[in-house]
Design a protein around this motif. Structure first.
Motif, PDB file in Angstrom:
ATOM      1  N   GLN A   7      18.287  -3.154  -2.314  1.00  0.00           N
ATOM      2  CA  GLN A   7      17.198  -2.189  -2.284  1.00  0.00           C
ATOM      3  C   GLN A   7      15.983  -2.717  -1.524  1.00  0.00           C
ATOM      4  OE1 GLN A   7      16.571  -1.539  -6.458  1.00  0.00           O
ATOM      5  NE2 GLN A   7      18.573  -0.579  -6.757  1.00  0.00           N
ATOM      6  N   ARG A  71       8.190  -0.333  -4.804  1.00  0.00           N
ATOM      7  CA  ARG A  71       6.961   0.032  -4.089  1.00  0.00           C
ATOM      8  C   ARG A  71       7.068  -0.200  -2.587  1.00  0.00           C
ATOM      9  NH1 ARG A  71       2.711  -3.507  -7.002  1.00  0.00           N
ATOM     10  NH2 ARG A  71       1.421  -2.818  -5.233  1.00  0.00           N
ATOM     11  N   ARG A  73       9.032   0.959  -0.580  1.00  0.00           N
ATOM     12  CA  ARG A  73       9.418   2.184   0.130  1.00  0.00           C
ATOM     13  C   ARG A  73       8.221   3.061   0.463  1.00  0.00           C
ATOM     14  NH1 ARG A  73      11.894   5.740  -2.458  1.00  0.00           N
ATOM     15  NH2 ARG A  73      11.688   4.946  -4.589  1.00  0.00           N
ATOM     16  N   TRP A  74       7.096   2.890  -0.278  1.00  0.00           N
ATOM     17  CA  TRP A  74       6.019   3.859  -0.110  1.00  0.00           C
ATOM     18  C   TRP A  74       4.601   3.286  -0.168  1.00  0.00           C
ATOM     19  CZ3 TRP A  74       2.599   3.975  -4.154  1.00  0.00           C
ATOM     20  CH2 TRP A  74       3.038   3.435  -5.366  1.00  0.00           C
ATOM     21  N   ASP A  75       4.437   2.064  -0.638  1.00  0.00           N
ATOM     22  CA  ASP A  75       3.104   1.549  -0.940  1.00  0.00           C
ATOM     23  C   ASP A  75       2.542   0.756   0.247  1.00  0.00           C
ATOM     24  OD1 ASP A  75       0.810   0.441  -1.978  1.00  0.00           O
ATOM     25  OD2 ASP A  75       1.693  -0.169  -3.871  1.00  0.00           O
ATOM     26  N   SER A  76       1.699   1.399   1.038  1.00  0.00           N
ATOM     27  CA  SER A  76       1.115   0.721   2.202  1.00  0.00           C
ATOM     28  C   SER A  76       0.171  -0.404   1.774  1.00  0.00           C
ATOM     29  CB  SER A  76       0.378   1.732   3.093  1.00  0.00           C
ATOM     30  OG  SER A  76      -0.635   2.388   2.357  1.00  0.00           O
ATOM     31  N   HIS A  79       2.238  -3.474   1.348  1.00  0.00           N
ATOM     32  CA  HIS A  79       2.622  -4.042   2.646  1.00  0.00           C
ATOM     33  C   HIS A  79       1.459  -4.807   3.270  1.00  0.00           C
ATOM     34  CE1 HIS A  79       6.716  -2.535   3.390  1.00  0.00           C
ATOM     35  NE2 HIS A  79       6.369  -1.529   2.607  1.00  0.00           N
TER      36      HIS A  79
END
Length: 331
Positions: A7, A71, A73-76, A79
């Motif tokens: 994942q 997170r 997948r979506w949490d800028s 990143h």
């Protein structure tokens, strides 16, 4: 752990540090890495499962890693944080002990008594580490023998992934001591304060300021008892030999006696002395300590904002001595 790697691709990397044999099987000792490997950025290492009976430690680490993977997948914001932070996870240091349901590894060695560090005096008999027999608790291993594979794998990972950075924090997740959740810092082998006491105190202060109602007792382990062979004392002393890096080792010691107090039947289960066996209680424990791991990860990322400047260290040290080392004071 295999699902987490799938994942988390391509951001999460897996490393097999060694493998251990137990019951005719070979179990891998795995580490997982996220974020920026640049030595100039801070790093954090999160560890669990050093003692095979303390399953909840491994579960807390895996739950937090699983949350980060979800997170990705979506949490800028995450990143951006990973651009300025190296994160290393070793969820199950002692898979053979977890498999067997024992504190020690399959050779009967307590990995947290296995390092070549001797207590300066006052270590309790047996509990502080013993060399009498592997059939008794807290066995350190034979005098002069190399460290166990699992211990050396942990130390090698710390040297490669944490001591290679200018600043690093480690968190080792355990259970089984007292009615309170504790955050311990070195030393375990002596009551002498560590060199980086000002930095530890600054971290404790931002925890108090950020989580006003937190229930952690933040203290040096030596306030409770001394031990021989502590791996984190060993690694901290190695870090102190490298002026280019700073390591702040922390131990999360979850107070499992509280779980037994709320559910006395757990006393009749070896697992129940160290783990919350009721489902809703386990979920509450995971949520609480995942919040702590998120705090300390953010603290590592933003270390330059809270670490004391050279002219502030003397004041921080004095406050730390008053808080933790002078008679009559409580943390």
């Amino acid at each position: 752990m295999e699902r987490l790697v799938e994942q988390g691709a391509p951001y999460l990397q897996q490393r097999q540090l060694c493998d251990v044999e137990v019951a005719g099987r070979r179990l891998p000792v795995l580490a997982f890495c996220l974020g920026n490997p640049d030595p100039d950025v801070p790093a954090i290492g999160i560890f669990g499962g050093v003692h095979g009976l303390e399953r909840i430690g491994a579960e807390v680490v895996m739950a937090y890693l699983g949350s980060l993977v979800a997170r990705l997948r979506w949490d800028s914001t995450l990143h951006r944080q990973l651009e300025s932070l190296r994160m290393v996870f070793m969820p199950m240091v002692n898979p053979g002990g977890v498999w067997r349901g024992t504190r020690a590894n399959p050779q009967g060695v307590d990995l947290m008594r296995n390092a070549p560090v001797e207590a300066s005096g006052g270590a309790p008999f047996m509990l502080g580490g013993q060399r009498i027999s592997a059939n008794l608790p807290w066995y350190r291993g034979a005098a002069g023998a190399p460290m166990q594979l699992e211990s050396e794998a942990l130390c090698a990972l710390v040297r490669q992934e944490l001591l290679s950075h200018r600043f690093a924090i480690s968190v080792d997740c355990h259970s089984g001591f007292g009615l309170s959740d504790r955050i311990w810092f070195p030393f375990a082998h002596t009551a002498v304060p560590i060199e980086h006491l000002p930095e530890i105190h600054a971290l404790a202060e931002i925890l108090d300021q950020t989580h006003v109602q937190h229930r952690y007792v933040f203290e040096p382990q030596s306030r409770q008892y001394l031990t021989h062979g502590d791996l984190w004392d060993h690694l901290y002393l190695q870090a102190c030999e490298r002026p280019e890096c700073m390591l702040l080792p922390l131990t999360l010691e979850m107070g499992s006696w509280l779980w037994v107090k709320k559910n006395p039947r757990q006393m009749f289960s070896r697992q129940g002395m160290f783990n919350p066996l009721i489902g809703h209680r386990q979920q509450r424990v995971l949520r609480r300590h995942m919040s702590w791991l998120d705090f300390v990860s953010r603290a590592a990322s933003g270390a330059e904002r809270w670490l004391p400047r050279p002219e502030q260290r003397a004041e921080q040290r004095e406050r730390a001595l008053t808080r933790w080392y002078r008679r009559g004071r409580v943390s």
